[in-house]
Write an enzyme that holds these catalytic residues in place. Structure first.
Site, PDB file in Angstrom:
ATOM      1  N   TYR A  23       0.836  -1.209   0.000  1.00  0.00           N
ATOM      2  CA  TYR A  23       0.000   0.000   0.000  1.00  0.00           C
ATOM      3  C   TYR A  23       0.868   1.255   0.000  1.00  0.00           C
ATOM      4  CZ  TYR A  23      -3.081   3.676   1.729  1.00  0.00           C
ATOM      5  OH  TYR A  23      -3.755   4.859   1.884  1.00  0.00           O
ATOM      6  N   GLU A  83       4.806   1.689  15.335  1.00  0.00           N
ATOM      7  CA  GLU A  83       5.567   1.445  14.103  1.00  0.00           C
ATOM      8  C   GLU A  83       4.630   1.201  12.925  1.00  0.00           C
ATOM      9  OE1 GLU A  83       8.735   1.032  11.518  1.00  0.00           O
ATOM     10  OE2 GLU A  83       8.727   1.817  13.553  1.00  0.00           O
ATOM     11  N   TYR A  86      -2.348  -1.072  10.561  1.00  0.00           N
ATOM     12  CA  TYR A  86      -2.888  -1.475   9.268  1.00  0.00           C
ATOM     13  C   TYR A  86      -4.218  -2.171   9.475  1.00  0.00           C
ATOM     14  CZ  TYR A  86      -3.320  -3.834   4.757  1.00  0.00           C
ATOM     15  OH  TYR A  86      -3.770  -4.286   3.544  1.00  0.00           O
ATOM     16  N   GLY A  93     -13.216   1.425   7.849  1.00  0.00           N
ATOM     17  CA  GLY A  93     -14.489   2.091   8.141  1.00  0.00           C
ATOM     18  C   GLY A  93     -15.290   1.364   9.204  1.00  0.00           C
ATOM     19  N   GLY A  97      -9.309   0.532  13.195  1.00  0.00           N
ATOM     20  CA  GLY A  97      -8.158   1.406  13.402  1.00  0.00           C
ATOM     21  C   GLY A  97      -8.299   2.231  14.665  1.00  0.00           C
ATOM     22  N   ASN A 124      -0.541  10.298   2.350  1.00  0.00           N
ATOM     23  CA  ASN A 124      -1.609   9.412   2.814  1.00  0.00           C
ATOM     24  C   ASN A 124      -2.729  10.220   3.476  1.00  0.00           C
ATOM     25  OD1 ASN A 124      -3.173   7.342   3.799  1.00  0.00           O
ATOM     26  ND2 ASN A 124      -1.463   6.180   4.651  1.00  0.00           N
ATOM     27  N   TYR A 131      -6.348  10.500  11.626  1.00  0.00           N
ATOM     28  CA  TYR A 131      -5.587  10.828  12.833  1.00  0.00           C
ATOM     29  C   TYR A 131      -5.982  12.193  13.386  1.00  0.00           C
ATOM     30  CZ  TYR A 131      -2.633   6.899  11.389  1.00  0.00           C
ATOM     31  OH  TYR A 131      -2.170   5.660  11.028  1.00  0.00           O
TER      32      TYR A 131
END
Length: 157
Positions: A23, A83, A86, A93, A97, A124, A131
């Site tokens: 990605y 680190e 994903y 959605g 995350g 990104n 975030y």
């Protein structure tokens, strides 16, 4: 939904590390092996830690985070450096995350760590927006530097 990774998760963590590298358009740089991850996460002296996000219906792993402790000399306490975070595209959605970051924030609060930090690629936008929506602030005044490969070998020789 979120659980601490186990030794049995190493193959799926490895697979998702490679998916993340793909990605990020850097699959050729993802050289870590399952054995290296096994040693780092579950060896005699673990250097890193991981959590798995599971699908609520199937229980299948759909995401992970891998992190380690850092230390702030200014604050005098540890923090967490994230680190990798994903979530597989088909599960995005679904709150995985946010749940992974929430777990890391909970660990910080519980243990008295005062920072949760990570890096994000400047292109990104979906991750940057995610975030920021959580209240994370970019550290624009800092630039990351890295020594690898030949430069690292030359300096260390």
């Amino acid at each position: 939904m979120i659980r601490t990774a186990t030794l049995a998760d190493v193959p799926v963590i490895h697979a998702m590390v490679r998916e993340l590298a793909d990605y990020e358009k850097a699959l050729h740089e993802a050289r870590a092996t399952e054995e290296q991850l096994r040693e780092a996460l579950f060896g005699e002296r673990p250097a890193a830690f991981a959590h798995i996000a599971e699908d609520d219906t199937t229980g299948e792993p759909v995401g992970f985070c891998l992190w380690f402790l850092n230390f702030s000399t200014w604050r005098g306490v540890h923090g967490i450096y994230l680190e990798d975070l994903y979530v597989r595209p088909e599960a995005r959605g679904g709150g995985h995350g946010k749940a992974l970051l929430t777990e890391l924030a909970r660990i910080c609060v519980e243990r008295g760590y005062e920072r949760l930090e990570w890096s994000v690629l400047d292109w990104n936008e979906p991750s940057i927006n995610f975030y920021k929506a959580l209240g994370a602030a970019p550290q624009d005044e800092w630039t990351v530097y890295r020594l690898t490969d030949g430069a690292l070998a030359r300096l260390g020789s």
